[in-house]
Write a protein that holds these residues in place. Structure first.
Motif, short mmCIF file in Angstrom:
data_model
loop_
_atom_site.label_atom_id
_atom_site.label_comp_id
_atom_site.label_asym_id
_atom_site.label_seq_id
_atom_site.Cartn_x
_atom_site.Cartn_y
_atom_site.Cartn_z
N GLY A 100 0.84 -1.19 0.00
CA GLY A 100 0.00 0.00 0.00
C GLY A 100 0.87 1.24 0.00
N PRO A 101 0.26 2.42 0.00
CA PRO A 101 1.03 3.68 -0.04
C PRO A 101 2.01 3.83 1.11
CG PRO A 101 -1.28 4.07 -0.53
CD PRO A 101 -1.19 2.66 -0.07
N GLY A 102 1.78 3.12 2.22
CA GLY A 102 2.65 3.25 3.38
C GLY A 102 3.87 2.36 3.36
N LYS A 103 4.00 1.52 2.35
CA LYS A 103 5.17 0.62 2.25
C LYS A 103 6.00 0.99 1.04
CE LYS A 103 3.22 -3.43 4.56
NZ LYS A 103 4.03 -3.51 5.78
N LEU A 104 7.29 1.16 1.25
CA LEU A 104 8.22 1.47 0.18
C LEU A 104 8.78 0.18 -0.41
CD1 LEU A 104 10.11 3.28 -1.52
CD2 LEU A 104 11.64 3.40 0.48
N VAL A 105 8.67 0.03 -1.72
CA VAL A 105 9.24 -1.11 -2.41
C VAL A 105 10.48 -0.65 -3.16
CG1 VAL A 105 8.91 -2.83 -4.23
CG2 VAL A 105 7.04 -2.31 -2.65
N ILE A 106 11.61 -1.29 -2.89
CA ILE A 106 12.86 -1.00 -3.59
C ILE A 106 13.27 -2.26 -4.35
CG2 ILE A 106 15.28 -0.30 -3.38
CD1 ILE A 106 14.57 1.01 -0.71
N SER A 107 13.38 -2.13 -5.65
CA SER A 107 13.68 -3.30 -6.49
C SER A 107 15.10 -3.24 -7.01
CB SER A 107 12.72 -3.36 -7.68
OG SER A 107 13.12 -4.35 -8.60
N VAL A 108 15.84 -4.34 -6.86
CA VAL A 108 17.16 -4.46 -7.46
C VAL A 108 17.14 -5.49 -8.60
CG1 VAL A 108 18.33 -3.82 -5.32
CG2 VAL A 108 18.00 -6.23 -5.85
N ALA A 109 15.92 -5.85 -9.04
CA ALA A 109 15.78 -6.82 -10.12
C ALA A 109 16.17 -6.16 -11.44
CB ALA A 109 14.35 -7.33 -10.18
N ALA A 110 17.23 -6.64 -12.03
CA ALA A 110 17.75 -6.02 -13.26
C ALA A 110 16.72 -6.07 -14.38
CB ALA A 110 19.03 -6.74 -13.70
N SER A 111 16.61 -4.96 -15.09
CA SER A 111 15.81 -4.86 -16.31
C SER A 111 14.30 -4.91 -16.10
CB SER A 111 16.22 -5.95 -17.32
OG SER A 111 17.60 -5.85 -17.63
N VAL A 112 13.84 -4.81 -14.87
CA VAL A 112 12.40 -4.77 -14.62
C VAL A 112 11.99 -3.32 -14.40
CG1 VAL A 112 10.49 -5.55 -13.18
CG2 VAL A 112 12.45 -7.06 -13.58
N PRO A 113 11.22 -2.73 -15.31
CA PRO A 113 10.87 -1.30 -15.21
C PRO A 113 10.00 -0.99 -14.00
CG PRO A 113 10.40 -2.19 -17.41
CD PRO A 113 10.65 -3.36 -16.51
N ILE A 114 10.10 0.25 -13.54
CA ILE A 114 9.28 0.69 -12.41
C ILE A 114 7.80 0.56 -12.73
CG2 ILE A 114 8.62 2.71 -11.05
CD1 ILE A 114 11.54 3.66 -11.29
N ALA A 115 7.40 0.93 -13.94
CA ALA A 115 5.98 0.88 -14.31
C ALA A 115 5.42 -0.53 -14.17
CB ALA A 115 5.80 1.38 -15.73
N SER A 116 6.20 -1.54 -14.50
CA SER A 116 5.75 -2.92 -14.37
C SER A 116 5.55 -3.29 -12.91
CB SER A 116 6.76 -3.87 -15.01
OG SER A 116 6.87 -3.64 -16.39
N ILE A 117 6.48 -2.83 -12.06
CA ILE A 117 6.38 -3.12 -10.62
C ILE A 117 5.16 -2.42 -10.04
CG2 ILE A 117 7.52 -2.85 -8.39
CD1 ILE A 117 10.20 -3.00 -9.94
N GLU A 118 4.96 -1.15 -10.41
CA GLU A 118 3.81 -0.39 -9.91
C GLU A 118 2.50 -1.05 -10.32
OE1 GLU A 118 5.68 4.14 -9.80
OE2 GLU A 118 4.67 3.40 -11.61
N LYS A 119 2.42 -1.51 -11.55
CA LYS A 119 1.21 -2.15 -12.05
C LYS A 119 0.90 -3.43 -11.27
CE LYS A 119 -0.92 -3.95 -16.29
NZ LYS A 119 -0.73 -4.18 -17.74
N LEU A 120 1.94 -4.22 -11.01
CA LEU A 120 1.75 -5.47 -10.27
C LEU A 120 1.47 -5.23 -8.79
CD1 LEU A 120 4.63 -7.51 -11.94
CD2 LEU A 120 2.19 -8.06 -12.08
N ALA A 121 2.10 -4.19 -8.24
CA ALA A 121 1.93 -3.90 -6.81
C ALA A 121 0.57 -3.27 -6.52
CB ALA A 121 3.04 -2.98 -6.32
N GLY A 122 0.11 -2.39 -7.43
CA GLY A 122 -1.17 -1.72 -7.26
C GLY A 122 -1.16 -0.74 -6.10
N ALA A 123 -2.32 -0.14 -5.83
CA ALA A 123 -2.55 0.69 -4.63
C ALA A 123 -1.58 1.85 -4.48
CB ALA A 123 -2.51 -0.18 -3.37
N GLN A 124 -1.11 2.40 -5.61
CA GLN A 124 -0.21 3.57 -5.58
C GLN A 124 0.99 3.35 -4.63
OE1 GLN A 124 -2.64 7.05 -4.76
NE2 GLN A 124 -3.28 7.13 -6.90
N VAL A 125 1.61 2.21 -4.77
CA VAL A 125 2.76 1.86 -3.93
C VAL A 125 3.99 2.65 -4.38
CG1 VAL A 125 4.33 0.00 -3.27
CG2 VAL A 125 1.88 -0.44 -3.50
N PRO A 126 4.70 3.31 -3.45
CA PRO A 126 5.94 4.00 -3.82
C PRO A 126 7.02 2.99 -4.18
CG PRO A 126 5.60 4.11 -1.45
CD PRO A 126 4.36 3.50 -2.03
#
Length: 284
Positions: A100-126
Protein backbone atom coordinates in the motif's frame (compact mmCIF):
# COMPACT_ATOMS: atom_id res chain seq x y z
CA UNK A 1 31.89 4.21 4.34
CA UNK A 2 29.91 6.35 6.75
CA UNK A 3 26.43 7.54 5.91
CA UNK A 4 26.23 11.20 4.98
CA UNK A 5 22.99 11.99 6.81
CA UNK A 6 23.19 11.14 10.54
CA UNK A 7 19.67 12.47 11.20
CA UNK A 8 18.21 10.16 8.58
CA UNK A 9 20.17 7.27 10.05
CA UNK A 10 18.49 7.95 13.38
CA UNK A 11 15.07 8.04 11.77
CA UNK A 12 15.70 4.71 10.06
CA UNK A 13 16.65 2.95 13.28
CA UNK A 14 12.99 2.19 13.96
CA UNK A 15 12.20 1.22 10.36
CA UNK A 16 11.47 -2.43 9.68
CA UNK A 17 12.96 -3.94 6.54
CA UNK A 18 12.16 -7.10 4.62
CA UNK A 19 14.70 -8.42 2.09
CA UNK A 20 12.88 -10.77 -0.25
CA UNK A 21 15.52 -13.00 -1.76
CA UNK A 22 18.53 -13.12 0.56
CA UNK A 23 20.89 -14.35 -2.15
CA UNK A 24 24.16 -12.73 -3.14
CA UNK A 25 23.07 -9.08 -3.32
CA UNK A 26 20.40 -9.43 -0.65
CA UNK A 27 22.97 -10.83 1.76
CA UNK A 28 25.46 -8.09 0.93
CA UNK A 29 22.85 -5.43 1.66
CA UNK A 30 21.83 -6.97 4.97
CA UNK A 31 25.47 -7.11 6.09
CA UNK A 32 25.92 -3.47 5.09
CA UNK A 33 22.81 -2.39 7.01
CA UNK A 34 23.99 -4.12 10.16
CA UNK A 35 27.65 -3.05 9.92
CA UNK A 36 26.63 0.59 9.49
CA UNK A 37 24.11 0.20 12.34
CA UNK A 38 21.42 1.45 10.01
CA UNK A 39 18.91 -0.88 11.63
CA UNK A 40 19.02 -3.15 14.66
CA UNK A 41 19.08 -6.81 13.65
CA UNK A 42 15.61 -7.40 15.07
CA UNK A 43 14.19 -4.88 12.57
CA UNK A 44 15.51 -6.81 9.56
CA UNK A 45 14.01 -10.00 8.17
CA UNK A 46 14.71 -11.90 4.99
CA UNK A 47 13.23 -14.66 2.87
CA UNK A 48 14.57 -17.45 0.70
CA UNK A 49 12.81 -20.18 -1.29
CA UNK A 50 13.71 -23.26 0.77
CA UNK A 51 13.57 -23.99 4.51
CA UNK A 52 17.02 -25.58 4.59
CA UNK A 53 18.50 -22.49 2.95
CA UNK A 54 16.60 -20.29 5.45
CA UNK A 55 18.32 -22.00 8.37
CA UNK A 56 21.74 -21.58 6.77
CA UNK A 57 21.22 -17.90 5.92
CA UNK A 58 19.86 -17.18 9.39
CA UNK A 59 23.11 -18.46 10.87
CA UNK A 60 25.22 -16.43 8.46
CA UNK A 61 23.41 -13.09 8.73
CA UNK A 62 22.02 -13.19 12.28
CA UNK A 63 18.58 -11.95 11.22
CA UNK A 64 15.23 -13.70 11.00
CA UNK A 65 14.95 -15.69 7.77
CA UNK A 66 11.90 -17.57 6.52
CA UNK A 67 10.25 -18.77 3.32
CA UNK A 68 7.09 -16.67 3.88
CA UNK A 69 7.22 -13.53 1.75
CA UNK A 70 3.75 -12.36 2.77
CA UNK A 71 4.51 -12.52 6.50
CA UNK A 72 7.82 -10.72 5.99
CA UNK A 73 6.13 -7.87 4.12
CA UNK A 74 3.31 -7.66 6.66
CA UNK A 75 5.73 -6.78 9.45
CA UNK A 76 7.91 -4.37 7.43
CA UNK A 77 7.94 -0.73 6.30
CA UNK A 78 10.48 -1.15 3.49
CA UNK A 79 10.48 -4.11 1.10
CA UNK A 80 13.59 -4.90 -0.92
CA UNK A 81 12.93 -7.05 -3.97
CA UNK A 82 16.19 -8.92 -4.44
CA UNK A 83 14.75 -11.81 -6.43
CA UNK A 84 15.65 -12.74 -10.00
CA UNK A 85 13.84 -10.68 -12.67
CA UNK A 86 11.78 -13.66 -13.82
CA UNK A 87 10.46 -14.14 -10.26
CA UNK A 88 9.31 -10.53 -9.74
CA UNK A 89 5.80 -11.05 -11.10
CA UNK A 90 5.06 -14.08 -8.91
CA UNK A 91 6.49 -12.46 -5.77
CA UNK A 92 4.58 -9.20 -6.27
CA UNK A 93 1.33 -11.06 -6.88
CA UNK A 94 2.00 -13.02 -3.68
CA UNK A 95 2.68 -9.97 -1.49
CA UNK A 96 0.22 -7.57 -3.11
CA UNK A 97 -2.39 -7.90 -0.31
CA UNK A 98 0.13 -6.40 2.14
CA UNK A 99 1.30 -3.55 -0.10
CA UNK A 100 0.00 0.00 0.00
CA UNK A 101 1.03 3.68 -0.04
CA UNK A 102 2.65 3.25 3.38
CA UNK A 103 5.17 0.62 2.25
CA UNK A 104 8.22 1.47 0.18
CA UNK A 105 9.24 -1.11 -2.41
CA UNK A 106 12.86 -1.00 -3.59
CA UNK A 107 13.68 -3.30 -6.49
CA UNK A 108 17.16 -4.46 -7.46
CA UNK A 109 15.78 -6.82 -10.12
CA UNK A 110 17.75 -6.02 -13.26
CA UNK A 111 15.81 -4.86 -16.31
CA UNK A 112 12.40 -4.77 -14.62
CA UNK A 113 10.87 -1.30 -15.21
CA UNK A 114 9.28 0.69 -12.41
CA UNK A 115 5.98 0.88 -14.31
CA UNK A 116 5.75 -2.92 -14.37
CA UNK A 117 6.38 -3.12 -10.62
CA UNK A 118 3.81 -0.39 -9.91
CA UNK A 119 1.21 -2.15 -12.05
CA UNK A 120 1.75 -5.47 -10.27
CA UNK A 121 1.93 -3.90 -6.81
CA UNK A 122 -1.17 -1.72 -7.26
CA UNK A 123 -2.55 0.69 -4.63
CA UNK A 124 -0.21 3.57 -5.58
CA UNK A 125 2.76 1.86 -3.93
CA UNK A 126 5.94 4.00 -3.82
CA UNK A 127 8.66 2.24 -5.84
CA UNK A 128 12.38 2.96 -6.18
CA UNK A 129 14.45 1.01 -8.67
CA UNK A 130 18.09 0.34 -7.80
CA UNK A 131 21.02 -0.95 -9.85
CA UNK A 132 23.91 -1.80 -7.48
CA UNK A 133 27.06 -3.68 -8.43
CA UNK A 134 29.09 -6.49 -6.89
CA UNK A 135 31.89 -4.37 -5.30
CA UNK A 136 29.20 -3.60 -2.73
CA UNK A 137 30.52 -6.72 -1.00
CA UNK A 138 33.54 -4.68 0.19
CA UNK A 139 31.48 -1.48 0.66
CA UNK A 140 32.84 0.02 -2.59
CA UNK A 141 29.68 -0.40 -4.59
CA UNK A 142 28.05 1.98 -7.04
CA UNK A 143 24.27 2.14 -7.04
CA UNK A 144 22.05 4.11 -9.40
CA UNK A 145 18.53 4.91 -8.18
CA UNK A 146 15.34 5.96 -9.97
CA UNK A 147 12.01 6.77 -8.35
CA UNK A 148 8.52 5.91 -9.52
CA UNK A 149 5.35 7.94 -9.84
CA UNK A 150 4.29 7.49 -6.21
CA UNK A 151 7.73 7.83 -4.55
CA UNK A 152 8.58 11.20 -3.01
CA UNK A 153 11.85 12.75 -1.85
CA UNK A 154 11.64 11.01 1.52
CA UNK A 155 11.33 7.61 -0.15
CA UNK A 156 14.30 8.37 -2.37
CA UNK A 157 16.34 9.58 0.62
CA UNK A 158 15.59 6.31 2.40
CA UNK A 159 16.80 4.31 -0.58
CA UNK A 160 19.94 6.43 -0.80
CA UNK A 161 20.70 5.81 2.87
CA UNK A 162 20.25 2.07 2.45
CA UNK A 163 22.62 1.78 -0.50
CA UNK A 164 25.10 4.28 0.94
CA UNK A 165 25.83 1.55 3.49
CA UNK A 166 27.56 -0.43 0.72
CA UNK A 167 29.13 2.36 -1.36
CA UNK A 168 28.21 5.42 -3.39
CA UNK A 169 24.81 6.31 -4.83
CA UNK A 170 23.54 8.46 -7.68
CA UNK A 171 19.99 9.39 -8.69
CA UNK A 172 19.20 9.16 -12.41
CA UNK A 173 16.26 9.14 -14.77
CA UNK A 174 15.11 5.56 -15.28
CA UNK A 175 15.69 5.81 -19.04
CA UNK A 176 19.44 5.72 -18.22
CA UNK A 177 19.28 2.44 -16.28
CA UNK A 178 20.28 0.33 -19.29
CA UNK A 179 23.41 2.47 -19.66
CA UNK A 180 24.12 2.03 -15.94
CA UNK A 181 23.81 -1.73 -16.36
CA UNK A 182 26.29 -1.68 -19.24
CA UNK A 183 28.81 0.48 -17.38
CA UNK A 184 28.78 0.05 -13.60
CA UNK A 185 26.89 -3.24 -13.23
CA UNK A 186 28.82 -5.10 -15.94
CA UNK A 187 31.94 -2.94 -15.55
CA UNK A 188 33.58 -4.88 -12.70
CA UNK A 189 33.97 -7.87 -15.03
CA UNK A 190 35.68 -5.65 -17.60
CA UNK A 191 38.00 -4.28 -14.93
CA UNK A 192 38.89 -7.79 -13.76
CA UNK A 193 39.96 -8.68 -17.29
CA UNK A 194 42.16 -5.56 -17.35
CA UNK A 195 43.65 -6.40 -13.95
CA UNK A 196 44.31 -9.97 -15.01
CA UNK A 197 46.02 -8.74 -18.18
CA UNK A 198 48.18 -6.23 -16.31
CA UNK A 199 49.23 -8.93 -13.88
CA UNK A 200 50.07 -11.25 -16.78
CA UNK A 201 52.23 -8.47 -18.18
CA UNK A 202 54.01 -8.25 -14.85
CA UNK A 203 54.66 -12.00 -14.92
CA UNK A 204 55.97 -11.68 -18.47
CA UNK A 205 58.60 -9.17 -17.33
CA UNK A 206 59.68 -11.26 -14.34
CA UNK A 207 57.41 -10.52 -11.38
CA UNK A 208 55.97 -13.32 -9.22
CA UNK A 209 52.26 -13.73 -9.98
CA UNK A 210 51.04 -12.72 -6.52
CA UNK A 211 53.22 -9.61 -6.58
CA UNK A 212 52.04 -8.71 -10.08
CA UNK A 213 48.40 -9.10 -9.05
CA UNK A 214 48.91 -6.94 -5.97
CA UNK A 215 50.66 -4.23 -7.97
CA UNK A 216 47.95 -4.25 -10.64
CA UNK A 217 45.04 -4.17 -8.19
CA UNK A 218 46.48 -1.46 -5.94
CA UNK A 219 47.44 0.62 -8.98
CA UNK A 220 43.86 0.41 -10.31
CA UNK A 221 42.47 1.25 -6.88
CA UNK A 222 44.81 4.23 -6.55
CA UNK A 223 44.05 5.54 -10.02
CA UNK A 224 40.29 5.25 -9.45
CA UNK A 225 40.62 6.98 -6.07
CA UNK A 226 42.45 9.92 -7.66
CA UNK A 227 39.61 10.37 -10.17
CA UNK A 228 36.97 10.25 -7.42
CA UNK A 229 38.82 12.47 -4.96
CA UNK A 230 40.05 15.15 -7.36
CA UNK A 231 37.26 15.15 -9.93
CA UNK A 232 39.93 15.61 -12.62
CA UNK A 233 39.28 14.27 -16.11
CA UNK A 234 41.02 10.91 -16.65
CA UNK A 235 42.70 12.28 -19.79
CA UNK A 236 44.40 15.02 -17.77
CA UNK A 237 45.53 12.52 -15.14
CA UNK A 238 46.88 10.25 -17.87
CA UNK A 239 48.89 13.15 -19.29
CA UNK A 240 50.33 13.88 -15.84
CA UNK A 241 51.79 10.34 -15.73
CA UNK A 242 53.10 10.47 -19.30
CA UNK A 243 56.50 12.17 -19.42
CA UNK A 244 58.12 13.11 -22.77
CA UNK A 245 60.06 10.22 -24.33
CA UNK A 246 59.35 8.10 -21.22
CA UNK A 247 58.16 4.55 -20.63
CA UNK A 248 54.46 5.30 -20.30
CA UNK A 249 53.98 6.76 -23.77
CA UNK A 250 55.38 3.58 -25.31
CA UNK A 251 52.86 1.56 -23.32
CA UNK A 252 50.02 3.88 -24.34
CA UNK A 253 50.97 3.48 -27.97
CA UNK A 254 50.59 -0.28 -27.59
CA UNK A 255 47.14 0.20 -26.04
CA UNK A 256 46.07 2.42 -28.93
CA UNK A 257 47.42 -0.04 -31.47
CA UNK A 258 45.49 -2.81 -29.76
CA UNK A 259 42.32 -0.69 -29.83
CA UNK A 260 41.77 -1.06 -26.09
CA UNK A 261 39.87 2.22 -25.91
CA UNK A 262 37.42 1.28 -28.68
CA UNK A 263 37.04 -2.27 -27.36
CA UNK A 264 36.02 -1.04 -23.89
CA UNK A 265 33.55 1.44 -25.36
CA UNK A 266 32.02 -1.33 -27.46
CA UNK A 267 31.83 -3.62 -24.42
CA UNK A 268 29.74 -1.06 -22.51
CA UNK A 269 27.53 -0.40 -25.54
CA UNK A 270 26.97 -4.13 -26.09
CA UNK A 271 26.13 -4.79 -22.43
CA UNK A 272 23.73 -1.83 -22.36
CA UNK A 273 22.03 -3.07 -25.54
CA UNK A 274 21.58 -6.49 -23.95
CA UNK A 275 20.03 -4.85 -20.85
CA UNK A 276 17.57 -3.01 -23.10
CA UNK A 277 16.71 -6.28 -24.80
CA UNK A 278 15.96 -7.86 -21.44
CA UNK A 279 13.69 -4.93 -20.56
CA UNK A 280 11.75 -5.44 -23.79
CA UNK A 281 11.42 -9.15 -23.04
CA UNK A 282 10.11 -8.35 -19.55
CA UNK A 283 7.49 -6.05 -21.04
CA UNK A 284 6.10 -8.73 -23.35
Amino acid sequence: MALSNPSLTGELSSTRVAVLGAGKMGGILIQGFLEQKLFPAQNVCATVRHAERARAVCGQLAVAVSTDNLAAVRQSDVVLLCVKPQAVRDVLEEIRPELGPGKLVISVAASVPIASIEKLAGAQVPVVRAMPNTPSVVRCGMTALSSGAFADEAHLATAQALFASVGRTIVLDEKLMDAVTGLSASGPAFIYVILESLAEGGVKVGLPRDVATLLAAQTALGAASVVLETGAHPALLKDAVTTPAGCTIDGLMELEEGRLRVTLIKAVVRAAARAKQLVENNNT
